[in-house]
Structure formats: C-alpha cells, structure tokens
Design an enzyme around this catalytic site. Structure first.
Site, PDB file in Angstrom:
ATOM      1  N   GLU A   1       1.007  -1.244   0.005  1.00 25.78           N
ATOM      2  CA  GLU A   1       0.032  -0.062   0.020  1.00 25.78           C
ATOM      3  C   GLU A   1       0.891   1.247   0.106  1.00 25.78           C
ATOM      4  O   GLU A   1       0.545   2.329  -0.628  1.00 25.78           O
ATOM      5  CB  GLU A   1      -0.851   0.042   1.326  1.00 25.78           C
TER       6      GLU A   1
ATOM      7  N   LYS B   1      24.494  -0.340  -0.443  1.00 25.14           N
ATOM      8  CA  LYS B   1      23.762  -1.171   0.197  1.00 25.14           C
ATOM      9  C   LYS B   1      24.102  -1.255   1.683  1.00 25.14           C
ATOM     10  O   LYS B   1      25.043  -1.010   2.108  1.00 25.14           O
ATOM     11  CB  LYS B   1      24.405  -2.684  -0.199  1.00 25.14           C
TER      12      LYS B   1
ATOM     13  N   GLY C   1      20.312  -3.724 -19.860  1.00 23.44           N
ATOM     14  CA  GLY C   1      19.635  -4.816 -20.391  1.00 23.44           C
ATOM     15  C   GLY C   1      18.044  -4.726 -20.296  1.00 23.44           C
ATOM     16  O   GLY C   1      17.328  -4.986 -21.449  1.00 23.44           O
ATOM     17  N   SER C   2      17.615  -4.009 -19.315  1.00 22.96           N
ATOM     18  CA  SER C   2      16.142  -3.887 -19.213  1.00 22.96           C
ATOM     19  C   SER C   2      15.709  -2.573 -19.919  1.00 22.96           C
ATOM     20  O   SER C   2      16.344  -1.577 -19.869  1.00 22.96           O
ATOM     21  CB  SER C   2      15.491  -4.074 -17.923  1.00 22.96           C
TER      22      SER C   2
ATOM     23  N   GLU D   1      14.086  -7.306 -22.311  1.00 24.59           N
ATOM     24  CA  GLU D   1      13.500  -7.936 -21.123  1.00 24.59           C
ATOM     25  C   GLU D   1      12.167  -8.175 -20.889  1.00 24.59           C
ATOM     26  O   GLU D   1      11.683  -7.937 -19.710  1.00 24.59           O
ATOM     27  CB  GLU D   1      14.419  -7.868 -19.936  1.00 24.59           C
TER      28      GLU D   1
ATOM     29  N   CYS E   1      10.199  -2.308  -4.700  1.00 20.53           N
ATOM     30  CA  CYS E   1       9.947  -3.776  -4.054  1.00 20.53           C
ATOM     31  C   CYS E   1      10.364  -4.965  -4.946  1.00 20.53           C
ATOM     32  O   CYS E   1       9.983  -4.849  -6.203  1.00 20.53           O
ATOM     33  CB  CYS E   1       8.724  -3.992  -3.308  1.00 20.53           C
TER      34      CYS E   1
ATOM     35  N   TRP F   1      19.537 -13.057  -4.294  1.00 25.75           N
ATOM     36  CA  TRP F   1      18.458 -12.236  -4.208  1.00 25.75           C
ATOM     37  C   TRP F   1      17.268 -13.381  -4.141  1.00 25.75           C
ATOM     38  O   TRP F   1      16.313 -13.147  -4.458  1.00 25.75           O
ATOM     39  CB  TRP F   1      18.558 -11.539  -5.525  1.00 25.75           C
TER      40      TRP F   1
ATOM     41  N   HIS G   1      17.978   5.797 -11.335  1.00 22.59           N
ATOM     42  CA  HIS G   1      17.060   5.813 -10.321  1.00 22.59           C
ATOM     43  C   HIS G   1      16.457   7.207  -9.886  1.00 22.59           C
ATOM     44  O   HIS G   1      15.802   7.229  -9.022  1.00 22.59           O
ATOM     45  CB  HIS G   1      17.832   5.300  -9.003  1.00 22.59           C
TER      46      HIS G   1
ATOM     47  N   CYS H   1      22.339   1.220 -14.602  1.00 21.62           N
ATOM     48  CA  CYS H   1      21.652   0.235 -14.377  1.00 21.62           C
ATOM     49  C   CYS H   1      20.629   0.049 -15.259  1.00 21.62           C
ATOM     50  O   CYS H   1      20.300   0.730 -16.554  1.00 21.62           O
ATOM     51  CB  CYS H   1      20.891   0.332 -12.824  1.00 21.62           C
TER      52      CYS H   1
END
Length: 744
Positions: free
Chosen positions: A17, A116, A419-420, A471, A503, A548, A683, A715
């Site tokens: 939510e 991280k 890639g994506s 992808e 997420c 992961w 990002h 990325c």
C-alpha cells in the site's frame, strides 16, 4: 517469563500500500494528505500486529517514507548544500528531493548517493558530511510517531540508529569519527525528548559492532555511551545484528546500557558468552527467528538451547528476530495460491511474531519439549571448491580481446545499455491477464515479440552500438529465472523493500536446482533476427540469483550456487550455439554476499567467483562475456572482480560522482579488462544534459584507457518511462559521438 519484541517491521504494507501511495503522490495523482493517511494506516497495522502477538513492546520509528538512514540525516540536519537551492515547499518534498533528486515541489537536483545496507539487498541513502559539519536536531517526525502509537494504546520502544554506526555509514570527510563530539549533543537531546515522551525503552542500533573495526572506532564506543547513558531517562537496548561480535563482545557487553541484542541466527555460539559477560540486571535479547529468510524457525532447537537462560534470567531474557523484519515479506496469509504443504514450511513477518509467542510459551517451566526436526546431510564444502578449482577460459583476456575486436568491429567508446527497458502499464496488464488465464500463451508471446521489436527499433533510431532485447518477458531479473528453474517456490505476494518504493519478490530455493529447458534463447534469437547490430544475451548470474533468493538453510550456500551455475552454463552454451556472440551475466550481488568479517572473505570468493567463471568457462574466445555490478565498495573486492575474468564489466557509479572509479584506476595499468562505468543515474527521473555527459566521459578517460571504455547508463531501465529513457539515451549516444570525434 521471557519477553518478546522485534527490532523493526516491514513498512511497505501487506499489499504494498505504501509503494502505491508514494508513486501516486510523485505523479500528482494524490495530494500529500492522502499520502500521510496511507503511511499512518500502515504504521497502525504494523503496531497492531505486534500487539496482537503479545509482544511486550511495540517498535516505533522503523517507518520511513524512503529510507531509515535518510530519516536520521534530516533529523540531524545533514543536508548537502546543493539541496538548499530551489528547496521544496515542505519537509516531505525536501525529503524526497534528497532521495530521488525530484519531488512534487522544488527544483530537480542530483540525488543522494545510495549503497547497500551491510550484506543485504536493501539500499540506504548515504549521509554526506562536510568538514566542520554542523549538526542540529529536528526530531518532530519521531516524537509524532511515538505519540501516535501511544494514543493507540501501545507500549512503545522507539528505535534509532546509533551515533557511531550513523557516522560509519557516511562519507565526505577523511575521518567521520572526528564529527562525533558535534553529533553526541543531538543524541543527548533526542534521548531526553524520548524520555519526556514516556518511552521506557529506546533501542539504539549499532550493527558496526559486528565488523572488523579500527581501534579508534572501538575506543569511541565507551566514551560515546558513557555520555548517552547519563543523558537518557529511558532504558537503552543496544542492538547488534548481521554478524557475530567476536573481539567486540566484551566491549559491547560492558557498555553502560540496560540491555544488548545479538543476532543468534548468525552467532548462535555467542549467546551463552554474552549472557556470561553481562553485568548487573542487564537484559539479553536473542534474535532466534531469522529476519532475513522465510523458513519456519526450528523452535525445538531454541527451546533446548535457551531453557537454562530462561531459568537464569527470567524476564531479562528477551526473544526477538535476528534483525529488523524489513528484509522479510509481510504476511503469509496474503498468499492465496501457495499449496498448504508449502505454506506450512514458511513464515513471513507476521508469522514470525507468532513464532516468538510460541517460543515464549515453550520456555515456561512446565512446557513440554517440542519435537525435533529432521536434518539434511549435504556434501562437504571442500568437494564443491574442488569442482570449481579450474574454471578459467582457455584463452587469456588479452588474446580474446583481439579476436573479439576483429569480430565485432565496434567503434571507440561503444554505447550500450544494461539490459532492461521500461515495463509499461500495458505490458504489466498483459502479463497479469496471461497469469490469470484471460489470454492464451500464443497471444502473450505475440505481445512480447512486439515489445522486443519495438525495443530494437528504438535502439537503432537512437544509434546504440550493442543492443539488448529489453527483457519484456521478465517480471524481475531473479524471479524470472526462479520461475524457469526447478527447485524454487514462487510466491504471489512475497514482496520486500529494495529501496524507496522499489520492491522485489525473491523466489524461495526449496530443493535441488536444475534447468528443464532453455530460458532466454528464443527471445534473444528473435531480437538478433531483427537487426544487423549485435544483441546481448541477458542472464542473471549464479551468485546474484542465490543472494536475491531466500536460500535453503539445510545445505551450504555454495552448493546451491553451484547448482545454479550448472543450469546457467547450459543456457550460455545454448545462446552461443544460437549465434548470440555477446552474453551478459549480471552479478550485482557479488559484493552483497560477502561476509562482514575479513577472515571469511576468501572462502566466499573461492566459490562465488568460481561459480561465475563456471557458467562461461566453455565459450569460444570470440564470444564476449559481460557482467554488471551495482552500488558497492569495490575497493575491497577488486581482486575478486578481476578474477571473474569477464571481458567487459559495467558498474553503477553516477551517484558516487564517479568516486568508485578510483578502485578501477588502481596502480600501474589498473583494471585489466574493458569497463563501462554508468555515466547517468537511472534511479532518478532527471534527464541528464548532453554537456554534462560529455564532461563525465572525459572524467572517465582520465582513469580508463580509450580502447577499454564503454558508455552506458548506471543500471537497467525497467523502472523508468520511455520519455525519460529516450531523451537520456539520445544524450548519452550524442555525448559518446562528440568525444569520439574529438579524441579520434
């Protein structure tokens, strides 16, 4: 009897939510009041779950609109100068400007650096300190949450990051420890405010006590906590996690606090040692429920181990999860499609609360012994390492590079992406329709082929040199492979926070892993048929799939990793046989899986690097192997990165202002193979200007030889929209062409 509590709870909501509310607010679809209401509802539900499970204390302060470290940076006035220009209209928007570089109000700006959180897949916003940093306290948000919880009838335990861990996490000064005298008064004021707010206990997280600390940092703990103990009217619970204390055990146990929490999952052999080291009436909190995995806890084992302590300590023995439950999914009851046989083996965050309640009852004096679980035998790790000993490609990189340049004839500063490409609302809807049986497999595949064709068309228009298929078929870079491989459990709602509103849904490794059929070949082969330019085959590496996923706990991680590597090697060989001559095997989680203690590094690298090389050790010299890595401290793992022996590595570096490149410059010739440091931050929704990108390319050329430098984003582009992607990539390609023309 023993008491129960937790260090923190997931803040995304049982059905994400908060994510939906955040993103709706950023898009202007809801106002700030609606966002605040969504956050309040998530907090209320989290607190109610803890109360319903009978926890003695309800944890408050673990909620964050984006990141808990960023919460503390704003609380202590650690706001870099660039954010003062064009500031947002309100505190929350200013918060989002620091996190994302953009908010509904305020000017766009370069976002805060992100990396991280210890050895997890959670990303935190790095505090940016300045020389002579002036700390000021603004604890309004934390005090408001304490009051909010108390009004709902909860016995609160506020949680804050300890001063030494907070300083350790930052950057911008040569020695952050020099800032401690200026920071401690803010902590003194904060603890006084929490005591005035009737907080009986305050949890102070100092996970760096599980690291190999320099002597001056170890020495600083005694001084800092002597100051804090005098200032606090509340009892202090010092929380450590993720690693054994080892040489820091005596130090932690002797600090002037009222209790200490240890990660008993990672350091089961230290439970009795810490109990013996505690003085006076200190509380011992033991993290026996794994906060980072989804398997049910072996309560019988802990019942037997903790019975003597329960008799000795009584209510001074606290039972908890090993760390914050931030790293676990929220509620197993939301999983409607999992078979009961699988669900009975699992525990999400809410079920972990029930496990604590069950263990509390099992430690009562008259409780019957719980039945012991069966154990699985696994082969020795030495056998695994022996199998990985000789996994180098037949030709050295210098020999392969000449062969590959002759085959591909790429220009200097070749451009590519990671890639994506954007996962549009239409694509997500089609995937949902297929998953729910509303469209046929043929209709779904036809839509994916159309998406791939569009991605190839756009890349050719933009002028990229090495293309990707985008992808479109993948929901996630790890979950997708988990769905294709045997040995995994796939969930419908096993979401955990990676960063901000992002997420992920890790698959669960439940058995031996194998590849029943090719996973990516048809999509790469189709994409290559649409263009004369090379199209990269895209795989997620074995270490990242392992790190992961939620791993098995009955065999060594190295064994699962080797099983994944065997499956991926079959895929690599099939891609090569299909004519795919550039294959990217992403390992963004290589650094993440590194144990926190230096003494354990080499054993990890032996099997992790070996598994990566195993996947591509049989390819021909003309096949170019790429890999990609995410935000990391690369300095400490450079030998391992070199040992991967990838022909080309791409790394995230834009948010670090290219500081990460220092590791790759090194001494002498520096990093030996080819490298593509990300020149813009994907990002953030900000589109980089062409002039800025030209400047960054020249910065790269200061440390990387021209013939070894690739130009690419930080990325994958999955989370962006096509408008942002198109403009950003066009500017990137034009920047590369500009520099190419000037240096040729």
């Amino acid at each position: 009897m023993a008491q129960t509590h937790i260090l923190g709870y997931p803040r995304i909501g049982a059905r994400r939510e908060l994510k939906r509310a955040q993103e709706a607010y950023w898009k202007g679809e809801i106002d700030q009041q609606a966002l605040l209401a969504a956050g309040s509802q998530v907090r209320s539900q989290n607190w109610q779950a803890q109360q319903a499970a009978g926890l003695a204390l309800t944890t408050v302060g673990d909620f964050a609109w984006y990141d808990q470290v960023l919460n503390h940076s704003l609380m202590f006035g650690v706001i870099p100068e660039r954010f003062n220009t064009g500031a947002a209209d309100n505190k929350l928007d200013q918060y989002f400007r620091l996190a994302r570089g953009r908010a509904p109000s305020g000017d766009a700006v370069a976002a805060s650096a992100m990396t991280k959180w210890f050895d997890t897949n959670y990303h935190y916003l790095v505090p940016e300190f300045s020389t002579g940093q002036d700390f000021t306290l603004d604890s309004e948000w934390l005090l408001a949450e304490v009051k909010e919880a108390q009004q709902l009838g909860h016995n609160v335990k506020p949680v804050i990051i300890g001063p030494l861990t907070y300083l350790w996490l930052g950057r911008g000064v040569d020695n952050a420890l020099d800032l401690l005298p200026g920071l401690l008064p803010c902590y003194q004021q904060l603890l006084a405010q929490l005591a005035n707010a009737a907080a009986q206990w305050v949890q102070i997280d100092e996970p760096i006590l599980g690291l190999d600390l320099p002597a001056e940092w170890r020495d600083a703990f005694a001084l800092a906590y002597e100051v804090l103990a005098k200032a606090s009217g509340s009892k202090l619970l010092l929380a450590t996690y993720f690693s054994p204390l080892r040489e820091n055990l005596e130090l932690a146990s002797g600090l002037p606090v009222d209790g200490i929490h240890i990660d008993a999952v990672r350091a089961a052999d230290e439970v009795d040692l810490v109990a013996s080291a505690l003085t006076g009436n200190k509380v011992l909190s033991v993290g026996v429920v794994n906060g980072r995995n989804v398997w049910r806890t072996d309560l019988a084992r802990w019942q037997r181990q903790l019975q003597p302590l329960a008799k000795q300590l009584g209510d001074r023995l606290w039972l908890s999860a090993s760390c914050s439950l931030l790293h676990s999914p929220v509620d197993l009851d939301t999983e409607s499609a999992l078979p009961d046989a699988q669900k009975q083996k699992l525990a999400y965050s809410r079920q972990k609360l029930e496990e604590l309640k069950a263990l509390q009852a099992a430690l009562l004096p008259d409780a019957a012994l719980l039945p012991l679980a069966d154990t699985t035998e696994s082969r020795p790790q030495s056998e695994i390492l022996a199998e990985l000993a000789n996994t180098w490609r037949a030709q050295k990189y210098t020999e392969r590079a000449d062969i590959q340049r002759e085959r591909w004839k790429l220009p200097l500063l070749p451009t590519t992406t990671i890639g994506s490409f954007p996962q549009t609302d239409v694509l997500r809807q089609v995937r949902k329709q297929f998953r729910e049986g509303e469209i046929s497999a043929q209709d779904y595949n036809d839509h994916l082929r159309a998406e791939i064709a569009e991605a190839i068309r756009r890349q050719e228009i933009l002028g990229l040199d090495v293309l990707v298929h985008g992808e479109a078929e993948r929901n996630d870079m790890v979950e997708y492979f988990g769905e294709q491989l045997d040995g995994f459990i796939h969930t419908g709602n096993g979401w955990v926070q990676s960063y901000g509103s992002r997420c992920v849904k890790p698959p669960i490794i439940a058995g031996d892993i194998s590849r029943p059929q090719a996973m990516t070949v048809q999509w790469s082969e189709y994409a290559q048929s649409l263009t004369k330019k090379p199209v990269k085959g895209m795989l997620t590496g074995p270490v990242t799939i392992l790190n992961w996923s939620f791993p098995r706990e009955d065999i060594p991680r190295a064994e699962s990793c080797l099983q994944i590597a065997r499956a991926l090697r079959q895929e690599v060989q099939d891609l090569e046989a299909a004519g795919i001559g550039i294959i990217q095997i992403d390992e963004p989680a290589l650094r993440e899986g590194l144990p926190l203690r230096a003494s354990e590094h080499q054993e990890y690298f032996d099997w992790a690097v070996g598994c990566f090389r195993y996947t591509c050790s049989e390819v021909q010299p003309e096949t170019q192997i790429h890999t990609h890595m995410c935000y990391s401290n690369f300095n400490s793992i450079m030998d391992a990165i070199v040992a991967l022996d990838a022909d080309v590595i791409t790394i995230e570096s834009a948010r670090s202002d290219l500081r990460l490149l220092k590791a790759f410059a090194g001494e002498g010739e520096g990093y030996p193979n080819e490298i593509g440091p990300g020149i813009y931050d994907i990002h953030s929704p900000n589109v980089p200007e062409r002039k800025e990108l030209v400047y960054r390319v020249y910065q790269l050329l200061d440390v990387i030889p021209l013939e070894k430098l690739w130009i690419n984003p930080d990325c994958g582009l999955k989370t962006r929209n096509w408008a942002e992607v198109g403009s950003s990539l066009l500017n990137m390609v034009e920047a590369a062409r500009t520099v190419r023309a000037e240096v040729a």
